[in-house]
Design a protein around this motif. Structure first.
Motif, PDB file in Angstrom:
ATOM      1  N   GLN A  12       0.811  -1.208   0.000  1.00 44.10           N
ATOM      2  CA  GLN A  12       0.000   0.000   0.000  1.00 44.10           C
ATOM      3  C   GLN A  12       0.847   1.261   0.000  1.00 44.10           C
ATOM      4  O   GLN A  12       0.450   2.285  -0.566  1.00 44.10           O
ATOM      5  N   VAL A  13       2.029   1.219   0.637  1.00 42.00           N
ATOM      6  CA  VAL A  13       2.851   2.435   0.716  1.00 42.00           C
ATOM      7  C   VAL A  13       3.770   2.576  -0.493  1.00 42.00           C
ATOM      8  O   VAL A  13       4.439   3.586  -0.633  1.00 42.00           O
ATOM      9  N   THR A  14       3.818   1.563  -1.352  1.00 41.78           N
ATOM     10  CA  THR A  14       4.583   1.688  -2.591  1.00 41.78           C
ATOM     11  C   THR A  14       3.638   2.098  -3.715  1.00 41.78           C
ATOM     12  O   THR A  14       2.438   1.856  -3.647  1.00 41.78           O
ATOM     13  N   TRP A  35      -1.972   9.680   2.587  1.00 42.20           N
ATOM     14  CA  TRP A  35      -1.862  10.541   3.760  1.00 42.20           C
ATOM     15  C   TRP A  35      -2.297   9.819   5.032  1.00 42.20           C
ATOM     16  O   TRP A  35      -1.762  10.094   6.113  1.00 42.20           O
ATOM     17  N   VAL A  36      -3.231   8.904   4.912  1.00 41.10           N
ATOM     18  CA  VAL A  36      -3.621   8.087   6.069  1.00 41.10           C
ATOM     19  C   VAL A  36      -2.428   7.241   6.530  1.00 41.10           C
ATOM     20  O   VAL A  36      -2.143   7.146   7.731  1.00 41.10           O
ATOM     21  N   VAL A  37      -1.729   6.658   5.579  1.00 44.81           N
ATOM     22  CA  VAL A  37      -0.565   5.832   5.907  1.00 44.81           C
ATOM     23  C   VAL A  37       0.545   6.685   6.513  1.00 44.81           C
ATOM     24  O   VAL A  37       1.144   6.324   7.542  1.00 44.81           O
ATOM     25  N   VAL A  38       0.828   7.830   5.905  1.00 46.63           N
ATOM     26  CA  VAL A  38       1.882   8.722   6.405  1.00 46.63           C
ATOM     27  C   VAL A  38       1.569   9.175   7.826  1.00 46.63           C
ATOM     28  O   VAL A  38       2.439   9.176   8.708  1.00 46.63           O
ATOM     29  N   ALA A  39       0.315   9.560   8.068  1.00 40.32           N
ATOM     30  CA  ALA A  39      -0.075  10.005   9.418  1.00 40.32           C
ATOM     31  C   ALA A  39       0.063   8.868  10.424  1.00 40.32           C
ATOM     32  O   ALA A  39       0.540   9.070  11.554  1.00 40.32           O
ATOM     33  N   GLY A  40      -0.338   7.656  10.036  1.00 42.15           N
ATOM     34  CA  GLY A  40      -0.225   6.505  10.930  1.00 42.15           C
ATOM     35  C   GLY A  40       1.214   6.195  11.286  1.00 42.15           C
ATOM     36  O   GLY A  40       1.540   5.926  12.452  1.00 42.15           O
ATOM     37  N   VAL A  41       2.090   6.240  10.283  1.00 40.86           N
ATOM     38  CA  VAL A  41       3.517   5.985  10.524  1.00 40.86           C
ATOM     39  C   VAL A  41       4.101   7.068  11.434  1.00 40.86           C
ATOM     40  O   VAL A  41       4.873   6.779  12.361  1.00 40.86           O
TER      41      VAL A  41
END
Length: 395
Positions: free
Chosen positions: A273-275, A378-384
């Protein structure tokens, strides 16, 4: 008789131009099917390679056949403007950035996954993946299930998968239910602009090469053949786009072959998902962790070969397929079943996460964010980022 040139090809770019245009687009290809709009902008608006009507026909075709939709649209575009060689150039260019990055991340995962900060990071990503798949289930269901009979097929699929029936068998049952009980769809008019006389000779050459690859792999490296063939089988039944492959891949990788446990598979989905590129690039992660460098390569070839061949081989017969009421009923049944399959995968993935207050908060927050329209990236970035802050404060 030779194939007729596409009447919509407004320009004839070189194969190199096609490859690098899609390679550059593939570097920022986040969002899966959402990338179709960016492909359209480049192909129709900026490059003028196709007109809008022919591009839209291609999107409709790619939604009607199994495989990752955005990847297949690139192959369709290349096919229209430069034949099968153009399809390969576009398809490879768009997919290679995701492949290179996933191979690097898989190697990094093998060497760092036991470190506490990395464990904390992946715990956060696991929670977000559960939120993402849950949201995909809801989104897929809202757009697909319009009548009680649609919900019935989805419910049957979910129940069968949860009691351990193979997803492929579930898909076949759903297709038969679609043919048997769904009402007759409206007859669609044929669009002559999409008609080819027959597949290109180059498609037949590519098909022969693909078969030869799998045969040689079976003879020389049976283990690698097994993972390549498994991924090809997943792709063959992935009607409905990349997310439709998740229940099939989970079943084959975790339940059937035990190449990965469920937690590690979720970590692979998180990396997928992040790639950039389709989420089925998770196959690269699975192959790398199961059989190393060559495993990553053959798993990637396996997951994308059927998608590519479907596009190049189906376009000549698209009008007949598009207007077939039998196919439309079968396709609808399969599409409804994937809502059930995604629901069952949401349950299985959730059971694999070691829940506590923080991943629970992330899952709920991620789901709500997606629900109100926040982009996945952005959901992934915020979670990380939140995972990093929590880890620092707790250690």
């Amino acid at each position: 008789m030779a194939e007729q040139p596409a009447p919509s090809a407004l320009q004839q770019p070189s194969l190199t131009s096609i490859f690098f245009a899609f390679f550059l687009l593939g570097i920022t290809a986040f969002g899966g099917p959402a990338m179709v709009s960016y492909i359209r902008k480049m192909v129709v608006g900026q490059k003028g390679w196709l007109d809008s009507a022919v591009f839209d026909d291609g999107v409709a075709l790619c939604q009607a056949i199994p495989g990752a939709t955005a990847m297949q649209v690139t192959a369709y575009v290349g096919l229209r403007i430069r034949g099968a060689a153009g399809a390969l150039a576009a398809f490879a260019g768009f997919g290679l950035p995701a492949f290179f990055l996933m191979m690097a991340l898989s190697a990094l995962y093998v060497s760092t996954s036991a470190l506490p900060p990395v464990k904390a990071l992946f715990l956060a990503l696991q929670a977000i993946v559960v939120a993402l798949v849950a949201y995909s289930t809801l989104s897929f269901g809202r757009t697909s299930l319009k009548q009680w009979i649609h919900v019935l097929i989805a419910g049957i699929a979910a129940a069968l998968f949860l009691i351990g029936v193979s997803p492929i068998i579930v898909i076949v049952i759903a297709a038969l239910l679609g043919i048997a009980i769904l009402p007759k769809p409206e007859k669609k008019q044929e669009n002559p602009v999409t008609t080819f006389q027959r597949p290109e000779k180059s498609f037949l050459i590519m098909l022969t090469m693909a078969i030869a690859f799998f045969v040689l792999l079976y003879i020389l490296q049976p283990d690698l053949f097994e993972i390549a063939a498994t991924m090809a089988r997943v792709d063959l039944f992935a009607f409905g786009g990349g997310f439709a492959a998740l229940p099939l891949m989970f079943h084959e990788v975790v339940d059937v072959h035990s190449w990965l446990d469920s937690t590690t598979f979720i970590n692979g989905l998180a990396l997928g998902q992040v790639t950039p590129g389709p989420i089925v690039i998770t196959a690269t992660f699975v192959g790398f962790l199961a059989y190393g460098f060559w495993g990553g390569i053959v798993a990637t070839i396996g997951i994308f070969t059927p998608s590519f061949l479907f596009v190049v081989g189906t376009v000549p017969y698209y009008d007949r397929l598009h207007s077939s009421q039998l196919y439309q009923k079968m396709f609808q049944g399969i599409l409804f079943s994937f809502v059930g399959l995604l629901l069952s995968v949401t349950v299985k993935l959730a059971l694999a996460v070691p829940w506590s207050w923080f991943p629970g908060l992330l899952a709920v927050g991620g789901f709500i964010s997606l629900l109100v329209g926040v982009e996945i990236l952005w959901v992934v970035v915020a979670g990380v980022g939140l995972a990093g802050v929590v880890f620092v404060f707790m250690h």
